[in-house]
Design an enzyme around this catalytic site. Structure first.
Site, PDB file in Angstrom:
ATOM      1  CG  ASN A   1      68.534  41.717  60.121  1.00 16.51           C
ATOM      2  OD1 ASN A   1      67.781  42.082  59.146  1.00 16.51           O
ATOM      3  ND2 ASN A   1      69.914  41.761  59.758  1.00 16.51           N
TER       4      ASN A   1
ATOM      5  CG  ASP B   1      73.333  41.660  59.160  1.00 17.66           C
ATOM      6  OD1 ASP B   1      73.799  42.448  59.806  1.00 17.66           O
ATOM      7  OD2 ASP B   1      72.637  41.767  57.960  1.00 17.66           O
TER       8      ASP B   1
ATOM      9  CG  ASP C   1      68.619  39.733  56.825  1.00 14.91           C
ATOM     10  OD1 ASP C   1      68.875  38.984  55.772  1.00 14.91           O
ATOM     11  OD2 ASP C   1      68.480  40.876  56.926  1.00 14.91           O
TER      12      ASP C   1
ATOM     13  CE  LYS D   1      65.517  39.679  52.499  1.00 13.92           C
ATOM     14  NZ  LYS D   1      66.303  38.972  53.690  1.00 13.92           N
TER      15      LYS D   1
HETATM   16  P1  ADP Z   1      67.375  42.389  54.019  1.00 15.66           P
HETATM   17  O1  ADP Z   1      68.137  41.017  54.044  1.00 15.66           O
HETATM   18  O2  ADP Z   1      67.101  43.049  52.752  1.00 15.66           O
HETATM   19  O3  ADP Z   1      67.748  43.344  55.294  1.00 15.66           O
HETATM   20  P2  ADP Z   1      64.989  41.663  55.847  1.00 15.66           P
HETATM   21  O4  ADP Z   1      64.737  40.184  55.858  1.00 15.66           O
HETATM   22  O5  ADP Z   1      65.968  41.998  56.935  1.00 15.66           O
HETATM   23  O6  ADP Z   1      65.927  42.086  54.432  1.00 15.66           O
HETATM   24  O7  ADP Z   1      63.752  42.385  55.721  1.00 15.66           O
HETATM   25  C1  ADP Z   1      64.090  43.970  55.637  1.00 15.66           C
HETATM   26  C2  ADP Z   1      62.832  44.560  56.729  1.00 15.66           C
HETATM   27  O8  ADP Z   1      61.621  44.402  56.370  1.00 15.66           O
HETATM   28  C3  ADP Z   1      62.988  44.394  58.166  1.00 15.66           C
HETATM   29  O9  ADP Z   1      64.210  45.004  58.944  1.00 15.66           O
HETATM   30  C4  ADP Z   1      61.445  44.397  58.656  1.00 15.66           C
HETATM   31  O10 ADP Z   1      61.468  46.004  59.120  1.00 15.66           O
HETATM   32  C5  ADP Z   1      60.819  43.994  57.340  1.00 15.66           C
HETATM   33  N1  ADP Z   1      60.308  42.809  57.454  1.00 15.66           N
HETATM   34  C6  ADP Z   1      60.908  41.526  57.158  1.00 15.66           C
HETATM   35  N2  ADP Z   1      60.297  40.553  57.419  1.00 15.66           N
HETATM   36  C7  ADP Z   1      59.306  40.867  57.807  1.00 15.66           C
HETATM   37  C8  ADP Z   1      58.119  39.990  58.375  1.00 15.66           C
HETATM   38  N3  ADP Z   1      57.751  38.746  58.262  1.00 15.66           N
HETATM   39  N4  ADP Z   1      57.112  40.727  59.020  1.00 15.66           N
HETATM   40  C9  ADP Z   1      57.064  42.070  59.026  1.00 15.66           C
HETATM   41  N5  ADP Z   1      58.111  42.714  58.589  1.00 15.66           N
HETATM   42  C10 ADP Z   1      59.211  42.258  58.074  1.00 15.66           C
HETATM   43 MG    MG Z   2      67.720  42.686  57.367  1.00 16.68          MG
HETATM   44 MG    MG Z   3      69.841  40.873  54.807  1.00 17.59          MG
END
Ligand code: ADP
Ligand code: MG
Ligand code: MG
Length: 372
Positions: free
Chosen positions: A172, A167, A185, A64
């Site tokens: 998430n 959240d 997240d 990320k």
């Molecule tokens: P943000 O804080 O920007 O919302 P997230 O951590 O929720 O970021 O990640 C955004 C998206 O990326 C998630 O909704 C998911 O679809 C994808 N994602 C995040 N982490 C993973 C992971 N470990 N494996 C697969 N997909 C992921």
């Molecule tokens: Mg998210």
């Molecule tokens: Mg977030």
């Protein structure tokens, strides 16, 4: 702070001697050297970061990336993953984090966690229905993860404080290969230890925290929509807000469970309140519907109330999203209820086999039944 989706450069990672590793607990805790991190392809865009798939020492990982201006969310998430005892089956595994110079010569922050092959729960449900055992597994693992986050855990000298997620949404939650789920997240999460809580690296008094301006509108509890979160017992109030969102998520999964529709086609996936307010509700609309009119998502008529498992499922979900925050179940309690539901289901099915289904009793009987 919406990030622009962009292609990953193949080798912009700069060595640790030209850029300091990010200060903080992660660099002490992390047992993984991110030097061998390989970034493969973009897989997601969230509010504050883009997410890519990659590998690290043979592990499949998600990376990320946060832009410089979103540093606080990065720090908060890193701090949460770096807490003791966060290595838990219903949470992503944390591999480490670092600061680097991105393609546009700007500082950016990387957070590396285990990769969930089936992506986020919302996308999964949009594209798949689930059967009854999968529904149970998803609900149980999400609830178990939340119960763990919400608990203070002590093992020897190690202490994991209570964590409120703040959240929780089906975006998430991630879906593993075996369809178990993990909560991710932690950008908004708060650590709570007695009267003190820690967010964005700063310890604050409960009453100085701004508690109502976060989360995803659609998933906001009525008291959060009204700005009326009870600040006297912050720990309970924050957990109750998480429990409300959990109720909506359990409803989302259940609405896609093929075994609940008695052979009829499963309706297509809809977000909570999408039927009522469409895809882009306003704050006003949400306040009127959820806080003033006390509405909650509806259960399909076709779900069979004669089945005690279905009744228990509906009651459990309703007890998560109760208007009265204090009346909501705790995650631990939902965990216990969910453990009962498969038992009720099996008992009901077994009962049906004995008494219900069998138009041809004595089918194996003698030929005299067939008459001359
Ligand atoms: P943000 O804080 O920007 O919302 P997230 O951590 O929720 O970021 O990640 C955004 C998206 O990326 C998630 O909704 C998911 O679809 C994808 N994602 C995040 N982490 C993973 C992971 N470990 N494996 C697969 N997909 C992921
Ligand atoms: Mg998210
Ligand atoms: Mg977030």
């Amino acid at each position: 702070g919406i990030l622009i989706f962009r292609k990953w450069p193949s080798s912009t990672k700069i060595s640790n001697d030209s850029v300091n590793m990010v200060e903080g607990p992660s660099s002490l805790n992390s047992t993984f050297d991110l030097d061998s991190l390989k970034i493969q392809e973009n897989i997601g865009m969230g509010r504050y970061g883009s997410v890519a798939r990659g590998t690290l020492n043979g592990f499949s990982v998600a990376i990320k990336t946060f832009a410089f201006e979103n540093k606080q969310y990065f720090q908060n998430e890193r701090d949460i993953y770096s807490l003791p005892l966060m290595d838990y089956p219903c949470l992503p595994k944390y591999f480490g984090s670092e600061e680097r110079i991105g393609e546009d010569s700007q500082i950016e922050y990387l957070l590396v966690i285990s990769y969930a092959p089936n992506g986020c729960l919302q996308d999964y449900l949009r594209n798949h229905t689930v059967d009854w055992p999968t529904l149970c597994k998803m609900m149980q693992t999400i609830t178990q993860g939340l119960a763990y986050l919400h608990s203070d855990i002590c093992k020897g000298d190690l202490v994991k404080p209570c964590i409120a997620h703040r959240d929780l949404t089906s975006r998430n939650i991630l879906v593993n290969d075996d369809l178990s789920c993990i909560i991710c997240d932690f950008g908004f999460a708060i650590q709570i230890a007695g009267p003190k809580c820690t967010q964005n690296g700063e310890q604050q008094d409960m009453d100085s925290l701004c508690l109502t301006d976060v989360g995803t509108l659609r998933y906001m509890a009525p008291e959060a929509l009204e700005g009326a979160v009870n600040l006297r017992d912050c720990e309970s109030s924050l957990k109750q807000v998480d429990m409300y969102a959990l109720g909506l998520i359990l409803w989302e999964i259940a609405t896609r469970c093929s075994d609940l529709y008695q052979g009829l086609e499963v309706p297509e996936y809809k977000l909570p309140f999408e039927a009522e307010l469409g895809k882009h509700p306003t704050v006003d609309q949400m306040q009127v519907l959820v806080a003033r009119h006390k509405a909650h998502p509806l259960f399909p008529e076709i779900w069979k109330d004669s089945n005690p498992a279905v009744r228990a499922l509906k009651e459990t979900i309703e007890d998560c999203w109760d208007q009265d925050a204090e009346a909501r179940l705790t995650a631990l309690c939902v965990e216990e209820r969910l453990a009962e539901i498969p038992v009720l289901w099996e008992r009901y099915k077994a009962g049906l086999n004995i008494y219900g289904v069998s138009p041809t009793v004595n089918q194996t009987g003698s030929s005299q039944d067939n008459g001359p």
